[in-house]
Design a protein around this motif. Structure first.
Motif, mmCIF file in Angstrom:
data_model
loop_
_atom_site.group_PDB
_atom_site.id
_atom_site.type_symbol
_atom_site.label_atom_id
_atom_site.label_comp_id
_atom_site.label_asym_id
_atom_site.label_seq_id
_atom_site.Cartn_x
_atom_site.Cartn_y
_atom_site.Cartn_z
ATOM 1 N N SER A 132 -33.210 146.106 11.244
ATOM 2 C CA SER A 132 -31.711 146.473 10.900
ATOM 3 C C SER A 132 -30.713 146.013 11.668
ATOM 4 O O SER A 132 -29.458 145.820 11.535
ATOM 5 N N GLU A 133 -31.028 145.522 12.820
ATOM 6 C CA GLU A 133 -30.287 144.600 13.857
ATOM 7 C C GLU A 133 -31.237 143.856 14.601
ATOM 8 O O GLU A 133 -32.271 143.972 15.054
ATOM 9 N N CYS A 184 -26.189 139.517 10.353
ATOM 10 C CA CYS A 184 -27.375 140.402 9.957
ATOM 11 C C CYS A 184 -28.779 139.713 10.273
ATOM 12 O O CYS A 184 -28.830 138.504 10.483
#
Length: 108
Positions: A6-7, A73
Motif C-alpha cells: 500500500s506504500e 503509488c
C-alpha cells in the motif's frame, strides 16, 4: 490476492495482508506489525534503494500485488525501478474501482 503493497514511495514499505499464510515470510524479511490498523498491516524501513528493490522482488515472487492509485503509488514505484533497469520482470497490480470492488491486473 494474498496481500498488497500500500506504500512504497519513500523508505517505508507497507503491506496489507489478506492471507495469513504470508505473515511468517514477511516477518522473516523484517516486516513488523503496525498497531491500530483495521487490516493486518506490516511495515519495513528500507535503508536504501538496493534493499527496497530486493524486497519488491521477493514480494512480487510471492504473488503480492502492488497498489495502483493516486500520487506516487507502489505500482508506479515498481514501474519506475523497472524502467531504470534496476528491477526486472512482471508484477501484479491491484486497482480499486470502489470500496469493495477491486481489479487485479496480471503481468504488468
Amino acid at each position: 490476492m494474498k496481500a498488497f503493497v500500500s506504500e512504497g514511495a519513500l523508505s517505508e514499505i507497507v503491506v496489507k495482508v489478506i492471507d495469513d499464510s504470508l505473515i511468517e515470510l514477511l516477518g522473516e524479511l523484517g516486516f513488523v506489525a503496525v498497531s491500530g490498523k483495521e487490516q493486518k498491516t506490516l511495515s519495513l524501513m528500507a535503508p536504501d534503494q538496493t534493499f527496497k528493490i530486493k524486497i519488491f522482488e521477493k514480494l512480487r515472487d510471492e504473488g503480492v500485488c502492488f497498489s495502483a492509485g493516486p500520487d506516487w503509488c507502489p505500482a508506479d514505484v515498481f514501474e519506475f525501478l523497472r524502467d531504470q533497469n534496476m528491477l526486472a520482470g512482471v508484477y501484479r497490480k491491484v486497482i480499486w474501482c470502489g470500496p469493495e470492488n477491486l481489479k487485479i491486473i496480471e503481468n504488468c
